[in-house]
Each structure stands twice: as structure tokens, then as C-alpha cells.
Design an enzyme around this catalytic site. Sequence first.
Site, PDB file in Angstrom:
ATOM      1  CG  ASP A 244       6.078   5.127  -7.584  1.00  0.00           C
ATOM      2  OD1 ASP A 244       6.586   4.741  -6.523  1.00  0.00           O
ATOM      3  OD2 ASP A 244       4.993   4.666  -8.014  1.00  0.00           O
ATOM      4  CB  SER A 245       7.526   0.949  -8.357  1.00  0.00           C
ATOM      5  OG  SER A 245       6.403   1.289  -7.563  1.00  0.00           O
TER       6      SER A 245
ATOM      7  CB  CYS B  24       9.199   4.337  -5.208  1.00  0.00           C
ATOM      8  SG  CYS B  24       8.946   2.594  -4.902  1.00  0.00           S
TER       9      CYS B  24
ATOM     10  CD  GLU C 187      -1.626   0.069  -8.674  1.00  0.00           C
ATOM     11  OE1 GLU C 187      -1.781  -0.712  -9.624  1.00  0.00           O
ATOM     12  OE2 GLU C 187      -0.532   0.593  -8.380  1.00  0.00           O
TER      13      GLU C 187
ATOM     14  CB  CYS D 132       3.371   2.239   0.821  1.00  0.00           C
ATOM     15  SG  CYS D 132       2.919   1.593  -0.799  1.00  0.00           S
TER      16      CYS D 132
ATOM     17  CG  HIS E 129      -0.329   2.536  -4.006  1.00  0.00           C
ATOM     18  ND1 HIS E 129       0.976   2.636  -4.411  1.00  0.00           N
ATOM     19  CD2 HIS E 129      -1.027   2.092  -5.093  1.00  0.00           C
ATOM     20  CE1 HIS E 129       1.084   2.271  -5.682  1.00  0.00           C
ATOM     21  NE2 HIS E 129      -0.120   1.931  -6.119  1.00  0.00           N
TER      22      HIS E 129
HETATM   23  N1  DGL Z   1       5.631   2.563  -4.918  1.00  0.00           N
HETATM   24  C1  DGL Z   1       5.753   1.456  -3.993  1.00  0.00           C
HETATM   25  C2  DGL Z   1       6.153   1.991  -2.621  1.00  0.00           C
HETATM   26  O1  DGL Z   1       5.967   3.140  -2.302  1.00  0.00           O
HETATM   27  C3  DGL Z   1       4.464   0.678  -3.902  1.00  0.00           C
HETATM   28  C4  DGL Z   1       4.129  -0.116  -5.150  1.00  0.00           C
HETATM   29  C5  DGL Z   1       5.150  -1.183  -5.474  1.00  0.00           C
HETATM   30  O2  DGL Z   1       5.266  -2.179  -4.726  1.00  0.00           O
HETATM   31  O3  DGL Z   1       5.864  -1.005  -6.445  1.00  0.00           O
HETATM   32  O4  DGL Z   1       6.696   1.247  -1.828  1.00  0.00           O
END
Ligand code: DGL
Length: 260
Positions: A6-7, A69, A153, A185, A187
Site C-alpha cells: 500500500d502507499s 491500495c 489518520e 480507498c 481508509h
Molecule cells: N492507499 C490509498 C488508496 O487506497 C489512500 C492513501 C493515499 O492517498 O496514498 O487509494
Amino acid sequence: MIGIFDSGIGGLTVVRELLRQAPNASFVYLGDTARTPYGNKSKETIERYALEDAAFLISRGVTAIVIACNTASALAIDALRSHYHGFPIFDVIAPAVEDALAVTTGRIGVIGTRSTIGSGIYQKQLIARLASGVAHPLEIKTHACPLFVPLVEEGWLDDAETKRIIKHYLYPLRSQNVDTLILGCTHYPLLKPLIHRFMGRRVRLIDSATSVVQRMLVEIEIEHTGSQVYYLTDVSPHSVEIARQWLGKKIQFEKATLSS
Ligand code: DGL
């Protein structure tokens, strides 16, 4: 062993779901916390980052990859599949699209980062699958919700500010009577209770973490040795604390150095 990337720490919602469905699953997690967020970056950059993330996991011996992600799934899946041709790579979009089509009565909403929504991938996949056999007509409404990531977050999961921002972003989708909403997403599952309350109980929420884990467990044999290793490209006390809150246990993170 599965590799999940993931990012940042958002992909821990996929890990949480994997641990719920398969507590002893063996995996390596990589969160690119040094370069997060991906959600407002260009396709070119996200592709480069995603290729480096995948290369790191493969160097750790994984035999399948889950792109936890949504943004990397939306922008880099083609680059990853063509670079690692034949290697099993699961993205979070296709499973969520299938789950949404299975329950919708015709009006699907999709929310995600700016880059995910801007890519148009959900519309493309929904329409492609529709063409291949879903009976009813479909309306698709999308909305980028960039403030949801920092709110989650910050741990503002039930605050007045969060409720106001949910209303601001989701009012157009609610007023267009979407019956199914894809949480596109990592989150957003943390905001499920508030989103459900705002959208109304009849609206089905599709959590891409649940969808991808279910799909992966059906499609591949995974190891259940309980070997679970977590890497971040930047290990900060805040990331460690968020992980503890989301997974309900203290995680020992190793520092990952990616090579391009
Ligand atoms: N993990 C990213 C997503 O699911 C969200 C956080 C980011 O923008 O890196 O799109």
C-alpha cells in the site's frame, strides 16, 4: 507467501480483513509511508512507486501480490501486470466491482482519492462487466473525497468535523439515490459507521478490503504458517500507533529500503 503493499498504513485494513478470515495467513506487508499519499499523484509516479513496491516484495520471496491500495490498483495495475507477466497480482478494484454488481439495483456510487476517481477505472470496469451480462441498466456516480484519508489518520472517526465533511462529499450521491456505494480507498472502511448513518441503512457499502481478501482466498492456496512480517519505508511513532489501533496489537515494523 503473499505480499501486500500500500502507499502507507492504509493497507492494514486489508491485513485486518485477511487476519479475520485467515488468522495464520503468511504474508509480507509493505507500506510506502516515506512517499505517501499516492492519492493525489500522477499515473507516471504511481506506476514507478508501485513497480518498486512490487519488486521489494518479490525480493522477499512472495509468490502472489495484493495491491491493497486503490490508487495503485487504479493507476498501476496495467504496468504491474505487464512487468510481472504471469505472476499472480490481485487488485482491489475488480473484486469490489463484482460485489457491487451482485447487490445493486442499478445506482452505484464510488468514492476514492482524486487519482482513483480521476482515472475513471471504476466506471470502465463496471460498464465492461455490465456489457458482459448484468441485466439491469446502471447509473454510476463518483466522487473524490480527499479529506477522508487525513481525518482517518487523525483518528477522527466520530467527530463533528468528520460528519460535516461526509455530508459535504456524500450529499450529491445520497440525493441521487445511489443504492450501493463502493468504498474505493483503504481508509474508508474506518468511516463505515458514519457513512452508513449518513447514506441511510438501505445503501449497501462495498468494502474493497473484504472483497479482495475473499477473492484471493478462493483463487489461490495460501500458506498458514503465521509468518507475518511488516515493512514500512518510514517508521514513525504515529504509524506504529495507528497500526496498533487498527489491528488491536502492537506491530513490529522493519524499515524497508526500495531500489528503483
Ligand atoms: N492507499 C490509498 C488508496 O487506497 C489512500 C492513501 C493515499 O492517498 O496514498 O487509494
